[in-house]
Design an enzyme around this catalytic site. Structure first.
Site, PDB file in Angstrom:
ATOM      1  N   PHE A 207       0.830  -1.199   0.000  1.00  0.00           N
ATOM      2  CA  PHE A 207       0.000   0.000   0.000  1.00  0.00           C
ATOM      3  C   PHE A 207       0.868   1.254   0.000  1.00  0.00           C
ATOM      4  CE2 PHE A 207      -2.293  -3.243   2.396  1.00  0.00           C
ATOM      5  CZ  PHE A 207      -3.603  -3.145   1.950  1.00  0.00           C
ATOM      6  N   ASP A 208       0.463   2.237  -0.793  1.00  0.00           N
ATOM      7  CA  ASP A 208       0.940   3.603  -0.582  1.00  0.00           C
ATOM      8  C   ASP A 208       0.244   4.128   0.681  1.00  0.00           C
ATOM      9  OD1 ASP A 208       2.035   6.170  -0.995  1.00  0.00           O
ATOM     10  OD2 ASP A 208       0.298   6.778  -2.178  1.00  0.00           O
ATOM     11  N   GLY A 209       0.763   5.234   1.223  1.00  0.00           N
ATOM     12  CA  GLY A 209       0.170   5.778   2.443  1.00  0.00           C
ATOM     13  C   GLY A 209      -0.876   6.840   2.190  1.00  0.00           C
ATOM     14  N   PHE A 324      -1.170  -0.843  -4.325  1.00  0.00           N
ATOM     15  CA  PHE A 324      -2.162   0.226  -4.436  1.00  0.00           C
ATOM     16  C   PHE A 324      -1.495   1.586  -4.298  1.00  0.00           C
ATOM     17  CE2 PHE A 324      -4.450  -3.438  -2.647  1.00  0.00           C
ATOM     18  CZ  PHE A 324      -5.537  -3.523  -3.508  1.00  0.00           C
TER      19      PHE A 324
END
Length: 365
Positions: A207-209, A324
């Site tokens: 995941f991106d943040g 993502f």
């Protein structure tokens, strides 16, 4: 010649029952082995982690989509009927779905009665006539997908909440945007530029943040005031959790399943592994991201702070089943390195939506 002893007398004779029992058990085992293997029972949607996948995300349908676009729905349906015994090739979400099923197998071994597993739903606006080819393809690859939602040209988004959907993956960006607008975790999935082998036994999700797990609060400051002001803001608000982003709930669901393995002493052998892969700098803005996850009672197994460096090379090493991100620049970089990437259309980084988009034929998902 003595008359044959009546069956009732034989069965009543002592020892007859015990002699017949082994023969019955032997016959039962023989016929059980001939019968098709029973698939696991589908969980109730409210108890499971529901992953809704469109047909063009699960399978490659490039030729079919070309026919739909150029020749219309009737020719599209005719083509599908003529080829319904030919399985589709795997699409970008296929390895992800196979990894979900591998996790389910482990969960059912540990918790035979539990319904807290992944439940995969095929959600498509295809017409029901196409359903046979989809079913044949699913059976060809031995996928456990029992729930179908085929809407015959209408948008399937209205059904996602009824399925208690935790994540929706589609190749149709407009449908994904509809889902995001409805508060459903969703992403547009893209095929990588080249094939890279991924784990067959461990589900890996990256995941991106900001604007993915977290809100786009910090990205708005970067856009409006630049990086220096962003660093000042993050330092001043280090102990204030960020608001949640669209995929926070999906990470939460993954964490819930991970804890089922942890409680059996299998933390190091857990078949689910999560990654935070962010452009943030660890020293200047990383603490707030980690403290936000902690405040939610969540964690990722690994956290990679890249300080603006490209994400693709790191993702190539991780080899996640899906990554993502809210920015297409990073999605494209991941694709180039062989990663299945998914775009989350949320936050200030998105291109402003047109108020009156031109009409076009909807895609056959």
């Amino acid at each position: 010649m003595e008359p044959e002893e009546p069956r009732e007398t034989r069965e009543a004779r002592p020892g007859a029952e015990s002699a017949a029992a082994p023969r019955w058990e032997e016959a039962k085992t023989f016929y059980d082995n001939l019968a098709p293997k029973k698939k696991p029972k589908s969980p109730k949607p409210q108890n499971a982690v529901t992953i809704a996948v469109s047909s063009r995300a699960l399978f490659r349908m490039d030729e079919e989509q070309r026919i739909y676009t150029e020749q219309g729905v009737e020719e599209y349906v005719r083509y599908q009927l003529e080829h319904e015994n030919e399985p589709f090739s795997p699409g970008p979400a296929f390895p992800f779905v196979k990894a979900l099923e591998a996790v389910n197998k482990r969960l059912r071994e540990l918790y035979p009665e539990s319904e807290d597993v992944f439940d995969i739903v095929l959600v498509t606006n295809n017409h029901a006539q196409v359903g046979v080819r989809l079913i044949n393809s699913i059976n060809h690859y031995d996928l456990f997908i029992e729930r179908f939602c085929m809407t015959g040209g209408n948008s399937p988004i209205c059904y996602l909440k009824a399925y208690h959907t935790n994540l929706y993956l589609s190749a149709d960006a407009e449908k994904v945007q509809e889902a995001i607008d409805e508060g459903i975790a969703a992403a547009t999935i893209f095929s990588p530029s080249r094939d890279v082998a991924v784990s067959q036994s461990q589900l890996r999700v990256a995941f991106d943040g900001d604007a993915v797990l977290f809100s786009d609060e910090s990205e708005r400051i970067v856009k409006a005031h630049g990086l220096d002001r962003f660093f000042e803001h993050e330092k001043a608000h280090e102990n204030k959790p960020l608001a949640q982003g669209p995929l926070k709930g999906f990470l939460e669901a993954l964490g819930r399943l991970q804890k089922k393995f942890y409680s059996k002493g299998l933390r190091l052998e857990c078949p689910i592994r999560t990654y935070l892969v962010t452009a943030r700098s660890a020293a200047s803005s990383g603490a707030r991201a980690l403290k936000t996850l902690r405040s939610w009672g969540l964690e990722t197994d690994e956290a990679l702070f890249l300080a603006g460096a490209p994400k693709g090379p790191l993702l190539e090493k991780i080899r996640p089943h899906i990554f993502f991100d809210d920015q297409m620049f990073h999605v494209a970089g991941a694709q180039e390195m062989g990663t299945v990437a998914a775009h989350v259309p949320y936050g200030v980084a998105q291109t402003p939506r047109r108020t009156a988009p031109p009409k076009q034929a909807p895609s056959a998902q």
